[in-house]
Structures are given as structure tokens and as C-alpha cells.
Design an enzyme around this catalytic site. Structure first.
Site, mmCIF file in Angstrom:
data_model
loop_
_atom_site.group_PDB
_atom_site.id
_atom_site.type_symbol
_atom_site.label_atom_id
_atom_site.label_comp_id
_atom_site.label_asym_id
_atom_site.label_seq_id
_atom_site.Cartn_x
_atom_site.Cartn_y
_atom_site.Cartn_z
ATOM 1 C CD1 TRP A 32 -3.039 1.408 0.930
ATOM 2 C CD2 TRP A 32 -1.413 2.611 2.215
ATOM 3 N NE1 TRP A 32 -3.288 2.677 1.136
ATOM 4 C CE2 TRP A 32 -2.565 3.282 1.968
ATOM 5 C CE3 TRP A 32 -0.290 2.955 2.800
ATOM 6 C CZ2 TRP A 32 -2.385 4.485 2.507
ATOM 7 C CZ3 TRP A 32 -0.471 4.025 3.343
ATOM 8 C CH2 TRP A 32 -1.352 4.918 3.134
ATOM 9 C CG HIS A 33 3.537 2.519 3.345
ATOM 10 N ND1 HIS A 33 2.705 1.604 4.022
ATOM 11 C CD2 HIS A 33 3.461 3.355 3.975
ATOM 12 C CE1 HIS A 33 2.223 1.987 5.200
ATOM 13 N NE2 HIS A 33 2.707 3.316 5.147
ATOM 14 N N GLY A 34 3.694 1.893 -1.283
ATOM 15 C CA GLY A 34 4.339 2.223 -2.734
ATOM 16 C C GLY A 34 4.879 1.079 -3.418
ATOM 17 C CG PHE B 164 3.140 6.718 0.943
ATOM 18 C CD1 PHE B 164 4.025 6.145 -0.052
ATOM 19 C CD2 PHE B 164 3.515 7.233 2.218
ATOM 20 C CE1 PHE B 164 5.316 5.845 0.519
ATOM 21 C CE2 PHE B 164 4.780 7.166 2.547
ATOM 22 C CZ PHE B 164 5.723 6.378 1.647
#
Length: 490
Positions: A332-334, A490
Site C-alpha cells: 500500500w505504501h508504494g 502514498f
């Protein structure tokens, strides 16, 4: 539009001034228009994405109500379209690069497409918030709203739109739908909260961020230099992210809306589980409810043996659920392998903490004495995780982990010590606030201005004085380098 800009100050003052002169529906119309202006200030084309997300989830929930026998189909419509948009814009470049690299390793040369996808700011946050509304309606935790205006305002509410906190429909939508009245006391609290947020961002985060950026820009930093940079980054990311939350909460409070706290002094956590109860609380709760619990439940149903490798089915369900959840949180963060490694690392820490919880515990007196060591140990483990998070180049990460503390120069050690203590000096206000909250049971800023034994005039004077001191600190101590909020990416 960013919080720490003159554009935002003018926008905020103008919006608040008009807002309180309008009836409820007019307030929501203004909030929706202001939110779209805020989000599309630099890139207006981003607006079609948030508009599409809103309409899809509004239509999905209305469909669940109109045709309850097809509720699951409407749920999947929301999930597939939301994750489809998020996946395309966030992971297209990552997918193409990795496919090309894998093909090249076996002698196939695949030309890269000319298309390069730009990541819309905040897409991960508002997508998760909007999708949680659909899921909650499907589960019966929330009712489908008939007003598209209210749903659109809920999804796009500008104070927390770009970097959270992620609000649930059960919390924010009733506030959007209810009448709101201006409160001078709430306005004073909001101003103080915003002042503290601006101080954390412009004085603490941006100053230590310069240190972290310079260290990670080096091609071959020595051991102590590297870890001084990691320590600076750990202070930067906490001050930066929590500052955004405080400014968002203060801004929302000016409009009569309360956002949840997103941080609870995470660097005083006693272990991995405690850390994730304190760090980015809204996102942690989202992953707990929508990823961990379903995975853990299905894992427990799939395990037939009472015990395996000394652990019962409940422990294995927790471990599998938590590792899957943290891997998902990393992604999800990247779109980068370092975030996958960071997620896997924290998943393993949480799994080990679960195993350790089943071991015999020392006496209560011994446990109390071990608390400082637990906090220090968890802080060091968190810093190792921040190295995985910050270093995006895999070869550089491997080199960093192979560094020896003995293979350093005197100048390198002296420079590292200077940078470490400089970052530590900037972080002092954060540690004071956290220690006050842990030892005294209340937040330092609130304790200074909300003492019930102090006369009302005294509280007002204290609030004004503290807010003035924080803004003065910003003017005098702010970094010359203005950095974007980290979580904008993000």
C-alpha cells in the site's frame, strides 16, 4: 495545495469566513467545492478520479439497498473498480519495470511502453476511505445514504483528503449530515492544534529531514553516518506525518468536524503490537478490520490440527493473518520492493511477538523494571525498519546492512555524532510531549490549556500564549528548505 503555503492560508480564511454564514446544505456544498479546489489546485485532472470513486461507491451502496439479493455483486463492483484505479495509477510503472527486468535476465528484451503513469496525490487514502463505506454498508455497519452531496463531502473532505486520517463512514458521515454551530472554544483548540502541527512540520521535520536527505544522498556513507541519518529520518517521518494529522484535525475542527487521533506517541511503544496500536492508527484499524480479520478467520478454518510446531490454531491464524496484512500494508505504501521488505519485516516482528507472548512471564516487579529496555529495544527495531522504508535502491540497502562499525574513520564518527545530536536536539519537544503523556496520563499541550482549576480567562490566555510561542518558533527556527509531506507520495 499544501498546508504550509500562503495559498492555503488565504483559501482557509476565505472558506471559514463564508462557511459559518451558510445553512447546513450550503455548508456541505461549500465544503465539497472547497475540497475539489484544494485537491485540484495543481493538477485539476486528478479530480475525475476522486469523482469516479465517489460515484461508483455511491451507486454501489444504493444498489445494495435497491436490490439486496445482488449485494455481493455491488460490493465487488466497488472493490474491483477502486482497486483497479488504485492499481493502475500506483503500480503500472512498477509492474512494467519488473516484467522488463525479469525478461532481460533470461535474454528477452521487452521495449518499455511510452506511457508513464503519474501517481495522483492521496489516492491511497481516499480510495480506502470510500471503499470502507461500501464495505460497511454491505456488512450492515452503516446505512446507504441517499444524498450524493453528503457522500461526496465525506469522501473528499479536504483537511484529511491527502494524508489521512482515514475516517469511517460511521464516524464522519453523521457529522457531515448534522447541523454544526460555531464554537469559540473549539476554534481556540483548533488554532493551538494547528500551531503545534506547523511547528512539528516546519521546525522539527524539515530540519531533521535535511540531515536525513544529505546522508542518504551519499554514495557510500560509513556505518555511524548511515545510522545517524536513519535516526534523523525516524524523527522526520513521525514529526512530519503527525504534523499533517494535527493540522488536518485543527482545520476540520474550525468547520465543526472532529477527526480521530492518528498517533499515540509510538516511539514509547513496548513492543511490535503496541507500536501498531500507536502508529497511523486509522490505517492500522483499516487493515485490521478489512484484511487481518478475514485472513485470520479463513486460516483458522483451514487448520485441522490442534497444535503444529508447538502453536495452536489461534496463534497460527494470527501469525498468517498478520504477515499477510503487513505485506499488504507494505505494498500500500508504494510500488517498490523496499516497502515489501519493510512490511515483511514488521510482519515477522509481530509474529515473533505472538510466539513470545506464550512464554513464561517474569514477575510484575521485574516487568516494570524492564519497560525502559523494552521501549529502547522497540525504538531500535523500528529504526531498522525505517532503513528498509527509506532506502529504495536494493543494492544500496544490501551495502548498508553489510557495513561494519569498526571500518570507520575518526572524521566520519565525529560527523555522525554531530548529526545525531543535532537531530536529537530538534526532537526534544516530541520526547517531552510523549513522556508527559505516558507518565502523567494526559497530553502536554491539552494539559497546559484545559486545566479545569484554572479560570476560563486563564485558559484563554494560556492557549493564546502557547499558540503565539509556537508560531514565533516557526518564524525563528523553521528550516530554510521547505519539504513536502512524506506521505504525499502514498
Amino acid at each position: 495545495m499544501i498546508f504550509h503555503s500562503l495559498d492555503f492560508i488565504v483559501f482557509f480564511v476565505a472558506t471559514v469566513s463564508i462557511y459559518w454564514a451558510l445553512p447546513l446544505r450550503g455548508q456541505n456544498v461549500l465544503l465539497l467545492g472547497a475540497s475539489y479546489l484544494f485537491y485540484g489546485w495543481v493538477h485539476p485532472w486528478f479530480l475525475w478520479l476522486i469523482g469516479a470513486t465517489t460515484v461508483i461507491d455511491y451507486a454501489s451502496t444504493r444498489g445494495m439497498t435497491r436490490w439486496p439479493e445482488h449485494r455481493k455483486a455491488f460490493l465487488w463492483l466497488s472493490i474491483v473498480t477502486n482497486f483497479g484505479l488504485l492499481g493502475f495509477y500506483k503500480y503500472f510503472n512498477f509492474f512494467v519495470d519488473n516484467v522488463a527486468a525479469a525478461a532481460s535476465s533470461i535474454g528477452w528484451e521487452i521495449p518499455h511502453p511510452a506511457l508513464s503513469v503519474v501517481l495522483p496525490v492521496g489516492i491511497s487514502f481516499y480510495t480506502f476511505q470510500s471503499m470502507s463505506y461500501t464495505i460497511d454498508v454491505y456488512k450492515g455497519h452503516a446505512k446507504a445514504r441517499t444524498s450524493l452531496l453528503d457522500v461526496a463531502t465525506f469522501v473528499s473532505f479536504f483537511p484529511h483528503l491527502v494524508a489521512g486520517p482515514i475516517m469511517r463512514a460511521t464516524n464522519l458521515l453523521p457529522q457531515v449530515e448534522s447541523g454544526r454551530r460555531f464554537s469559540p472554544a473549539a476554534a481556540r483548540d483548533a488554532t493551538l492544534l494547528m500551531a503545534w502541527g506547523f511547528f512539528k512540520k516546519l521546525v522539527i521535520a524539515d530540519n531533521v529531514g535535511v540531515i536525513a536527505n544529505k546522508v542518504f544522498a551519499l554514495k557510500a556513507p560509513e556505518f555511524y553516518m548511515l545510522w545517524a541519518g536513519v535516526f534523523a529520518f525516524s524523527i522526520q517521518i513521525y514529526a512530519d506525518f503527525s504534523a499533517y494529522t494535527d493540522i488536518a484535525r485543527g482545520t476540520a475542527k474550525w468547520f465543526g468536524i472532529d477527526l480521530i487521533k492518528n498517533f499515540e506517541h509510538p516511539y514509547l511503544a513496548k513492543g511490535p503490537t503496541d507500536f501498531w496500536r500507536r502508529w497511523n492508527i486509522s490505517l492500522s484499524n483499516w487493515f485490521r478490520d478489512y484484511v487481518f480479520l478475514p485472513v485470520a478467520y479463513r486460516t483458522s478454518r483451514a487448520i485441522t490440527a490442534d497444535r503444529w510446531l508447538g502453536l495452536d490454531a489461534t496463534s497460527w491464524a494470527y501469525i498468517v493473518g498478520m504477515v499477510v496484512t503487513m505485506l499488504t500494508a507494505g505494498l500500500w505504501h508504494g510500488a517498490s520492493w523496499n516497502y515489501v521488505i519493510w512490511g515483511a519485516y514488521h510482519g515477522v516482528l509481530l509474529a515473533l511477538a505472538r510466539v513470545a507472548a506464550g512464554l513464561p512471564k517474569p514477575r510484575r516487579r521485574v516487568r516494570r523494571r524492564l519497560v525502559p529496555l523494552q521501549i529502547l529495544g522497540m525504538f531500535l527495531l523500528t529504526n531498522l525498519g525505517w532503513l528498509f522504508f527509506r532506502e529504495t535502491e536494493f543494492p544500496a540497502l544490501v551495502r548498508h546492512l553489510s557495513l561494519s562499525p569498526w571500518d570507520t574513520t575518526v572524521l566520519g564518527r565525529q560527523t555522525a555524532a554531530y548529526l545525531f545530536w543535532l537531530a536529537a536536539l530538534y526532537s526534544v519537544p516530541l520526547w517531552i510531549q510523549s513522556l508527559w503523556a505516558e507518565l502523567g496520563g494526559t497530553d502536554l499541550v491539552r494539559a497546559m490549556v484545559e486545566d479545569e482549576d484554572r479560570p476560563r480567562l486563564g485558559r484563554v490566555v494560556a492557549q493564546a500564549g502557547l499558540a503565539g510561542a509556537l508560531f514565533a518558533g516557526v518564524l525563528v527556527l523553521r528550516s530554510l528548505a521547505s519539504l513536502d509531506f512524506i506521505y504525499f507520495q502514498f
